[in-house]
Design an enzyme around this catalytic site. Structure first.
Site, mmCIF file in Angstrom:
data_model
loop_
_atom_site.group_PDB
_atom_site.id
_atom_site.type_symbol
_atom_site.label_atom_id
_atom_site.label_comp_id
_atom_site.label_asym_id
_atom_site.label_seq_id
_atom_site.Cartn_x
_atom_site.Cartn_y
_atom_site.Cartn_z
ATOM 1 N N GLU A 71 -2.575 -0.542 44.100
ATOM 2 C CA GLU A 71 -1.886 -1.837 44.062
ATOM 3 C C GLU A 71 -0.384 -1.679 44.201
ATOM 4 O O GLU A 71 0.270 -2.459 44.905
ATOM 5 C CB GLU A 71 -2.202 -2.571 42.758
ATOM 6 N N HIS A 140 -11.583 -7.986 33.689
ATOM 7 C CA HIS A 140 -11.783 -8.686 34.960
ATOM 8 C C HIS A 140 -11.968 -10.186 34.752
ATOM 9 O O HIS A 140 -12.582 -10.851 35.574
ATOM 10 C CB HIS A 140 -13.022 -8.142 35.686
#
Lengths: 342, 376
Positions: A71, A140
């Protein structure tokens, strides 16, 4: 015009803007959908939940960049590409992964325009999934829009329906500043009428999904649908609610919120984010400061508890605000009686 | 002799499945005549006055103000003669025990109610095509900034005996945003091609506002295609036009700025519902919609005046013509209908703004029915 899912609405927005403007590119983990996998099939999945399906096939590897699980590098690359002339849409997959690249967002993309004396433009969109109810566990499932809202220089979008998602995403792609676009993963199969043509919904303009006289409900993202349902149930008992979908948490349409509270005198805020320093506290502070005289009852917030999102299905259900809790909060402010002076 | 009449939730337009009783216009116990407005009904599209189906005494208001009920549900009871309270109660009980809302809702979901896209020389036009019968078809042309839903209180009523077609003009609603040069003549040319595409050789043509000017251009260019003209607050008969509306409509991009502009359209601003405003904003958000409106406005109303003078069409047109105008029209003044040939019927409706087909739907439908003579 036809019925489209939230997933299709977002896919269509990306596709139409990529056709319209060659500077629009996609970057992210699995946006090309199973690229290089053992099956040998190109674009088999179209992203982890199928949102970008078909885009790699249409626009090819030059414009749909399947990135490694890094990322920090690709969000940084996207910020740089935006500053130097492209209009990247970078996908973070789960917003929970922002921990790996917050510097690139918070200290780089969000600061370029300010620190370069207004001369830099950063037309970057970062898409990510948020939200509980998908049984995806604590890493998540978070609703992290308050974190981005807290950072000046970012625009933050939390769409509440397929129609809203398409118009707001096209607006995000055409905007010259960094925009965080957050999609509730539980809503991807929600359907409604969505125009086939491209259209834009301006930022900072709240949508009133219900209009009433008794209580103002402010809700974000998926919670807007819950608030509408609660309002419809309450209407049967003669309690009429205004439901405000702010659409963007930054900029926030405070004028509409204050106008509606001035009319109803009661406020309930529904926010899926953790309760400390979330949008509910922000809106509550705004109204307490600017519209204190209009209030007939204390402001109520409907939020999850201040805990990680539980994995166990029964606990996750208990964690999320639901229609019943919204209804109960509205009834409690309707029944509020001020204490008598001694 | 005692006649008890149920007052039920009316169905304004095919899409309506439920309505809200916005308010009673008469208290219980009042004597009302057939056709008298007794309640305001609010739907997702519009608020409309509801006219009593019969004469008598309004014995009960079954629905209370603010209540939302399905189409066909009992909202009140009217009686002629001396019905006792017990008889009224028994009537209500009987009605409620047999009423099933779902049947009427199922009807409303019929696929016929959905507009479709029709390709006309490469341009995509959204068309609502309904009804059939031996009579000549009717074509409905909306005005500047409107769309086919402007006819929601008229189309299905007129379609009881014939085919009735409404469509979104180029630059409007769900149709293409390519408007050509934007003149009434150019829009009339596309309209003529739409009729050919739909296999309609000749039709009664009803136009509202700018749609009236398009209807006149159509009658000039294709007199063979136009059997009669229904002109509702038409453009083209005089030079004046309220540019506050035209410019305000083009530039307003949010509810707060659009609402006061739309209020100019009607005599009673309560007619403009939240969903109506939302529907217009949704159309205006589409790529190209604003440019299309700008092109049409520049072509039709340069320097704040109507460019096209179409009065001469009416002196040569052979078919029946009905002009309908609201006395309180703030967009196009009804004075523009002065001095028309004596053969042309001009009806001015009191306390009516620029949208008679919505504000006074029943009168407009009756007047239009009057010119639908099916001479070949």
């Amino acid at each position: 015009m036809s019925k489209k899912s939230f997933r299709q609405a977002i896919n269509e927005a990306l596709r139409q803007e990529m056709r319209r403007d060659p500077r629009v590119i996609l970057m992210g983990e699995d946006v090309a959908g199973g690229q290089g996998g053992s099956s040998g099939v190109t674009d088999a999945w179209g992203g982890v939940l199928g949102v970008t399906k078909g885009l790699y096939t249409e626009f090819g590897p030059e414009r749909v960049l399947d990135t490694p699980i890094t990322e920090a590098s690709y969000i940084g690359a996207a910020a740089g590409a935006a500053a130097t002339g492209l209009r990247p849409v970078a996908e973070l997959m789960f917003v929970d992964f922002v921990g790996c690249c917050l510097d690139q967002i918070m200290n780089q993309a969000a600061k370029f325009r300010y620190m370069f004396g207004g001369k830099a433009r950063t037309p970057l969109v970062i898409r990510a999934m948020y939200g509980a109810g998908f049984n995806a566990a604590a890493q998540h499932s978070q609703a992290l829009y308050p974190i981005f809202t807290h950072i000046p220089g970012l625009k933050v979008v939390v769409p509440s329906s397929p129609y809203e998602a398409k118009g707001l995403l096209i607006e995000a792609i055409r905007d010259d500043d960094p925009v965080i676009f957050l999609e509730n993963k539980v809503m991807y199969d929600d359907e409604e009428e969505v125009p086939d043509e491209a259209y834009t919904i301006p930022f900072g303009e709240a949508n009133l999904t219900r209009e009433g006289d008794d209580v103002t409900l402010v809700a974000f993202g998926r919670m807007v649908g819950f608030a509408n349902e609660a309002a419809d149930r309450l209407a049967k008992d003669g309690i009429s609610c205004t439901v405000i979908d702010p659409r963007t948490t930054s900029p926030l349409d405070s004028a509409t919120i204050l106008d509606c509270v001035a009319d109803t005198g009661r406020l309930v805020i529904v926010d899926e984010a953790s309760p400390r320093c979330n949008m509910a506290t922000d809106v509550a502070a705004l109204v307490a400061e600017e519209a204190f005289d209009a209030l007939k009852a204390p402001i109520r917030r409907v939020t999850p508890p201040h805990t990680p999102v539980p994995f166990a299905t029964v606990l996750e259900k208990l964690y999320l605000p639901d229609v019943g809790r919204i209804e109960a909060a509205v009834r409690s402010v309707m029944g509020y009686k001020a204490r008598q002076e001694a | 002799m005692t006649v008890i009449t149920p007052i039920t939730m009316p169905k304004f337009g095919l899409a309506m499945t439920e309505g809200k009783l916005a308010g009673w216009s008469v208290p219980p116990g009042s004597t009302v005549s057939a056709g008298q407005e007794i309640a305001d009904i609010e739907t997702s599209k519009i608020t409309n006055g509801y006219e009593s189906p019969a004469s008598g005494v309004l014995r009960r208001q079954v629905a209370s103000e603010g209540e939302t009920l399905p189409v066909g549900a009992l909202i009140g009871v009217l009686a002629e003669g001396n019905a006792s309270d017990a008889e009224i109660d028994a009537f209500i009980e009987q009605f409620q025990s047999t009423f099933r809302a779902s049947e009427t809702q199922g009807e409303a979901d019929a696929p016929a109610a959905r507009p479709t896209l029709v390709d006309v020389d490469g341009l995509s036009l959204q068309v609502q095509d309904m009804g059939q019968g031996n009579g000549l078809p009717v074509l409905l042309i909306h005005g500047f900034g409107g769309d086919l839903t402007n006819w929601l209180l008229n189309q299905d009523v007129l379609a009881e005996q014939r085919r009735v077609i409404s469509f979104d003009l180029p630059g409007h609603g769900g149709s293409t945003k390519q408007v050509g040069d934007g003149t009434p003549a150019a829009l009339a040319a596309i309209t003529a091609r739409l009729l050919e595409t739909l296999g309609v050789g000749r039709a009664h043509v009803v136009g509202h506002s700018l749609g009236g000017a398009i209807a006149l251009e159509l009658a000039r260019a294709h007199p063979d295609k136009v059997a009669s003209l229904g002109l509702i607050a038409p453009a083209g008969l005089g030079p004046d036009i309220n540019m506050d509306f035209i410019e305000g409509f083009i530039t307003a991009d949010r509810r707060k700025t659009l609402e006061p502009v739309l209020a100019l359209l009607v005599n009673d601003p309560a007619l403009i519902t939240r969903n109506m405003v939302e529907g217009i904003i949704r159309f205006k958000r589409l790529d190209g919609a604003k440019q299309g409106l700008e092109t049409i406005a520049a072509a039709c109303f340069p320097e704040g005046r109507q460019k096209d003078a179409l009065r001469d069409v009416l002196s040569t047109f052979g078919g029946p013509v009905q002009v309908i105008w609201g006395e309180a029209d703030r967009i196009l003044s009804p004075e523009a209908a002065q001095g028309l040939p004596a053969s042309i019927a001009v009806t001015r409706l009191p306390q009516t703004g620029h949208m008679p087909q919505m504000e006074k739907a029943k009168q407009v439908n009756d007047l239009l029915a009057g010119i639908l003579h099916d001479t070949p």
